[in-house]
Design a protein around this motif. Structure first.
Motif, PDB file in Angstrom:
ATOM      1  N   GLY A  44       4.837  10.065   8.016  1.00  0.00           N
ATOM      2  CA  GLY A  44       3.680   9.985   9.084  1.00  0.00           C
ATOM      3  C   GLY A  44       4.154   8.807  10.446  1.00  0.00           C
ATOM      4  O   GLY A  44       3.998   8.700  11.169  1.00  0.00           O
ATOM      5  N   LEU A  45       5.294   7.403   9.693  1.00  0.00           N
ATOM      6  CA  LEU A  45       5.637   7.203  10.549  1.00  0.00           C
ATOM      7  C   LEU A  45       7.331   7.455  11.219  1.00  0.00           C
ATOM      8  O   LEU A  45       7.514   6.482  12.358  1.00  0.00           O
ATOM      9  N   GLY A  46       8.030   8.148  10.668  1.00  0.00           N
ATOM     10  CA  GLY A  46       8.836   9.243  11.720  1.00  0.00           C
ATOM     11  C   GLY A  46      10.068   8.013  11.074  1.00  0.00           C
ATOM     12  O   GLY A  46      10.586   8.364  11.743  1.00  0.00           O
ATOM     13  N   LEU A  47       9.974   7.388   9.725  1.00  0.00           N
ATOM     14  CA  LEU A  47      10.837   6.358   9.535  1.00  0.00           C
ATOM     15  C   LEU A  47      12.079   7.994   8.414  1.00  0.00           C
ATOM     16  O   LEU A  47      13.023   6.884   8.378  1.00  0.00           O
ATOM     17  N   GLY A  48      11.312   8.643   8.365  1.00  0.00           N
ATOM     18  CA  GLY A  48      12.293   9.267   7.554  1.00  0.00           C
ATOM     19  C   GLY A  48      12.873   8.900   6.162  1.00  0.00           C
ATOM     20  O   GLY A  48      13.918   9.828   5.590  1.00  0.00           O
ATOM     21  N   THR A  98     -16.189  -1.852   3.970  1.00  0.00           N
ATOM     22  CA  THR A  98     -14.334  -1.827   4.412  1.00  0.00           C
ATOM     23  C   THR A  98     -13.844  -1.241   3.372  1.00  0.00           C
ATOM     24  O   THR A  98     -13.068  -0.102   4.779  1.00  0.00           O
ATOM     25  N   TRP A  99     -14.424  -0.334   2.608  1.00  0.00           N
ATOM     26  CA  TRP A  99     -13.889   0.977   2.090  1.00  0.00           C
ATOM     27  C   TRP A  99     -13.186   2.047   2.494  1.00  0.00           C
ATOM     28  O   TRP A  99     -12.723   2.745   2.370  1.00  0.00           O
ATOM     29  N   GLU A 100     -14.713   1.536   2.720  1.00  0.00           N
ATOM     30  CA  GLU A 100     -15.170   4.120   3.953  1.00  0.00           C
ATOM     31  C   GLU A 100     -14.386   3.600   4.893  1.00  0.00           C
ATOM     32  O   GLU A 100     -13.732   4.830   4.923  1.00  0.00           O
ATOM     33  N   LEU A 101     -14.277   2.742   5.801  1.00  0.00           N
ATOM     34  CA  LEU A 101     -12.619   2.421   6.874  1.00  0.00           C
ATOM     35  C   LEU A 101     -11.791   2.995   6.721  1.00  0.00           C
ATOM     36  O   LEU A 101     -11.011   3.645   7.504  1.00  0.00           O
ATOM     37  N   ALA A 102     -10.880   2.101   5.385  1.00  0.00           N
ATOM     38  CA  ALA A 102     -10.496   2.165   4.940  1.00  0.00           C
ATOM     39  C   ALA A 102      -9.627   3.707   4.522  1.00  0.00           C
ATOM     40  O   ALA A 102      -8.691   3.872   4.832  1.00  0.00           O
ATOM     41  N   GLU A 103     -10.935   4.505   3.819  1.00  0.00           N
ATOM     42  CA  GLU A 103     -10.583   5.339   3.428  1.00  0.00           C
ATOM     43  C   GLU A 103      -9.978   6.360   4.727  1.00  0.00           C
ATOM     44  O   GLU A 103      -9.159   7.743   5.196  1.00  0.00           O
ATOM     45  N   THR A 104     -10.421   6.299   6.046  1.00  0.00           N
ATOM     46  CA  THR A 104     -10.470   6.922   6.979  1.00  0.00           C
ATOM     47  C   THR A 104      -9.689   6.386   7.355  1.00  0.00           C
ATOM     48  O   THR A 104      -8.506   7.599   7.774  1.00  0.00           O
ATOM     49  N   LEU A 105      -9.009   5.582   7.529  1.00  0.00           N
ATOM     50  CA  LEU A 105      -8.023   4.922   8.428  1.00  0.00           C
ATOM     51  C   LEU A 105      -6.736   5.306   7.829  1.00  0.00           C
ATOM     52  O   LEU A 105      -5.724   5.541   8.177  1.00  0.00           O
ATOM     53  N   GLU A 164      -6.494   8.593   6.109  1.00  0.00           N
ATOM     54  CA  GLU A 164      -5.713  10.015   6.736  1.00  0.00           C
ATOM     55  C   GLU A 164      -5.169  10.451   7.700  1.00  0.00           C
ATOM     56  O   GLU A 164      -4.383  11.178   7.803  1.00  0.00           O
ATOM     57  N   ASN A 165      -4.677   9.484   8.599  1.00  0.00           N
ATOM     58  CA  ASN A 165      -3.991   9.800   9.536  1.00  0.00           C
ATOM     59  C   ASN A 165      -2.600   8.294   9.392  1.00  0.00           C
ATOM     60  O   ASN A 165      -1.868   8.375   9.916  1.00  0.00           O
ATOM     61  N   ARG A 166      -2.780   7.660   7.770  1.00  0.00           N
ATOM     62  CA  ARG A 166      -1.571   6.794   7.212  1.00  0.00           C
ATOM     63  C   ARG A 166      -1.013   6.620   6.010  1.00  0.00           C
ATOM     64  O   ARG A 166      -2.361   6.175   5.097  1.00  0.00           O
ATOM     65  N   PRO A 167      -0.697   7.829   6.598  1.00  0.00           N
ATOM     66  CA  PRO A 167       0.042   8.451   4.740  1.00  0.00           C
ATOM     67  C   PRO A 167       0.500   6.773   4.038  1.00  0.00           C
ATOM     68  O   PRO A 167       0.809   7.400   2.843  1.00  0.00           O
ATOM     69  N   TYR A 168       1.068   5.835   4.417  1.00  0.00           N
ATOM     70  CA  TYR A 168       1.866   5.456   3.502  1.00  0.00           C
ATOM     71  C   TYR A 168       0.129   3.368   3.227  1.00  0.00           C
ATOM     72  O   TYR A 168       0.198   2.631   2.076  1.00  0.00           O
ATOM     73  N   VAL A 169      -1.315   4.437   3.703  1.00  0.00           N
ATOM     74  CA  VAL A 169      -1.947   3.245   2.658  1.00  0.00           C
ATOM     75  C   VAL A 169      -2.885   4.170   1.598  1.00  0.00           C
ATOM     76  O   VAL A 169      -3.004   5.276   2.053  1.00  0.00           O
ATOM     77  N   ARG A 170      -2.543   3.321   0.868  1.00  0.00           N
ATOM     78  CA  ARG A 170      -3.953   3.446  -0.556  1.00  0.00           C
ATOM     79  C   ARG A 170      -4.532   3.122  -0.407  1.00  0.00           C
ATOM     80  O   ARG A 170      -4.803   1.606  -0.115  1.00  0.00           O
ATOM     81  N   VAL A 171      -6.218   3.516  -0.833  1.00  0.00           N
ATOM     82  CA  VAL A 171      -7.408   2.563  -1.086  1.00  0.00           C
ATOM     83  C   VAL A 171      -8.105   2.659  -2.639  1.00  0.00           C
ATOM     84  O   VAL A 171      -8.277   3.208  -3.353  1.00  0.00           O
ATOM     85  N   LEU A 172      -8.082   1.292  -3.194  1.00  0.00           N
ATOM     86  CA  LEU A 172      -8.716   0.891  -3.973  1.00  0.00           C
ATOM     87  C   LEU A 172     -10.085   0.223  -4.115  1.00  0.00           C
ATOM     88  O   LEU A 172     -10.155  -0.880  -4.106  1.00  0.00           O
ATOM     89  N   ARG A 173     -11.147   1.071  -4.296  1.00  0.00           N
ATOM     90  CA  ARG A 173     -12.664   0.328  -4.580  1.00  0.00           C
ATOM     91  C   ARG A 173     -12.947   0.137  -5.613  1.00  0.00           C
ATOM     92  O   ARG A 173     -13.118   1.259  -6.450  1.00  0.00           O
ATOM     93  N   ARG A 174     -13.101  -1.032  -6.181  1.00  0.00           N
ATOM     94  CA  ARG A 174     -13.036  -1.455  -6.749  1.00  0.00           C
ATOM     95  C   ARG A 174     -14.861  -1.859  -7.487  1.00  0.00           C
ATOM     96  O   ARG A 174     -15.865  -2.423  -6.047  1.00  0.00           O
ATOM     97  N   MET A 175     -15.491  -0.987  -7.945  1.00  0.00           N
ATOM     98  CA  MET A 175     -17.227  -1.289  -8.150  1.00  0.00           C
ATOM     99  C   MET A 175     -17.636  -2.490  -9.837  1.00  0.00           C
ATOM    100  O   MET A 175     -17.063  -2.135 -10.905  1.00  0.00           O
TER     101      MET A 175
END
Length: 357
Positions: free
Chosen positions: A25-29, A77-84, A86-97
């Motif tokens: 997604g970042l074109g880093l290959g 914040t977790w919801e915004l992170a999940e949205t971000l 979507e077009n950043r494949p290097y991002v993972r989100v852990l929502r701790r409840m």
């Protein structure tokens, strides 16, 4: 030991190392992440988008992933992170409840990471992402842990009041007591550690509060390879500080825990000695006139001789408890067969002998 949490306790978004599209997604290959960056968050929705852009710029050309560990923030914040993500494949989100705490969030993030270099930074913008390549390079060059340090040459803090500087100095000095390896800034929240080092100490960690680096430094073997890199600690521009009385209490509990684990018998000895010194100090203060004033000493001696002769007591059965300018207090305990009865007396130079009230 860090408890193993069931996977069902957290919600995760993002892609993993075995995803063939990872990093493209970042074109880093590349398809394998090497640097895993943990961002613990709580009410940091304002800061997150800009921070991710800075991280992308700083790590261009470096294989990496970002794991956002959010403690179920009320500002979502977790919801915004999940949205971000979507077009950043290097991002993972852990929502701790049901769980909170920066230290435990970092440990969970490290445990879920795929990289060989594990890093963490604050998500409020006070840590400059431009330092990440240097932390990464330090670990790649053989350091066990690399720290963004405010207190080495070239490091600094922006905009702190004198009181905040002093409080930080005191906390840092306390932290030196528990570090197996001497570092200038053991309270930093910006560092990287090699995966093998973390794997070796993970089960020994007791993550609580905000100072996970202190926990790691207090658990690592002596003579570990530690490298400090100058950090300019930036002013917060968004959100609010999490520093409060609860955080400070957690810090001192963490200090006591680390001290106990490192040298339990030393702590017992120090505590016993401290109590003994307090008790002896109180007794010495109650009798200080006896030691410092020869006139008072002579007056007390003569009065006690007169009292014991008049009562037919032995001087050895009398124990002074408190000496004042106008008199003194003592205990009389007659030693004989059976139970020894103790009586307290006050003697005033003006009014004579009286039973303690």
């Amino acid at each position: 030991m860090v408890p193993e949490e069931p996977v069902t306790m957290m919600r995760m978004r993002g892609q993993y190392r075995d995803d063939p599209g990872l990093g493209l997604g970042l074109g880093l290959g590349y398809t394998v992440f090497v640097l895993s960056l943990i961002l613990p968050t709580f009410n940091e929705a304002e800061s997150l988008p800009e921070l991710l852009e800075e991280i992308e710029t700083a790590l261009h050309g470096t294989p990496f992933e970002v794991i956002i560990v959010d403690d179920d923030s009320p500002d979502r914040t977790w919801e915004l992170a999940e949205t971000l993500s979507e077009n950043r494949p290097y991002v993972r989100v852990l929502r701790r409840m049901g769980r909170r705490g920066l230290s435990s969030a970092v440990v969970e993030g490290f445990s879920a990471a795929q990289g060989d270099v594990l890093a963490v930074m604050d998500s409020d913008g006070q840590h400059d992402p431009a330092l990440l390549p240097r932390l990464y390079a330090a670990i790649q060059s053989g350091a066990d842990i690399a720290i963004g340090s405010r207190y080495v040459s070239g490091g600094s803090v922006e905009g702190w009041a004198h009181a905040r500087h002093f409080a930080s100095f005191v906390a840092t000095a306390c932290a030196w007591l528990v570090c197996t390896n001497r570092v200038r800034d053991p309270m930093s929240g910006y560092f990287a550690v090699s995966r093998p080092v973390f794997a070796d100490i993970r089960d020994k960690l007791r993550p609580r509060g905000f100072k996970i680096l202190l926990e790691i430094l207090g658990t690592m073997p002596r003579r570990s390879r530690v490298q400090e890199i100058p950090l300019i600690f930036r002013l917060r521009t968004r959100g609010s500080s999490k520093l409060n009385a609860c955080v400070q209490t957690q810090f001192f509990r963490q200090m006591l825990s680390l001290l106990w684990r490192r040298s339990a018998w030393h702590i017992v000895f120090v505590c016993f000695s401290a109590v003994l010194c307090v008790l002896l100090g109180i007794r010495a203060w109650n009798l200080h006139l006896l030691y410092l004033d020869a006139g008072v000493r002579q007056q007390v001696r003569q009065s006690l001789e007169s009292i014991t002769e008049g009562k037919g007591w032995l001087m050895s059965d009398v124990a002074l408890r408190h000496v004042r300018r106008d008199g003194f207090r003592f205990l009389y305990r007659r030693h004989g067969r059976g139970e020894d009865h103790t009586q307290c007396y006050d003697f005033f130079y003006s009014d004579g002998l009286q039973t303690c009230t």
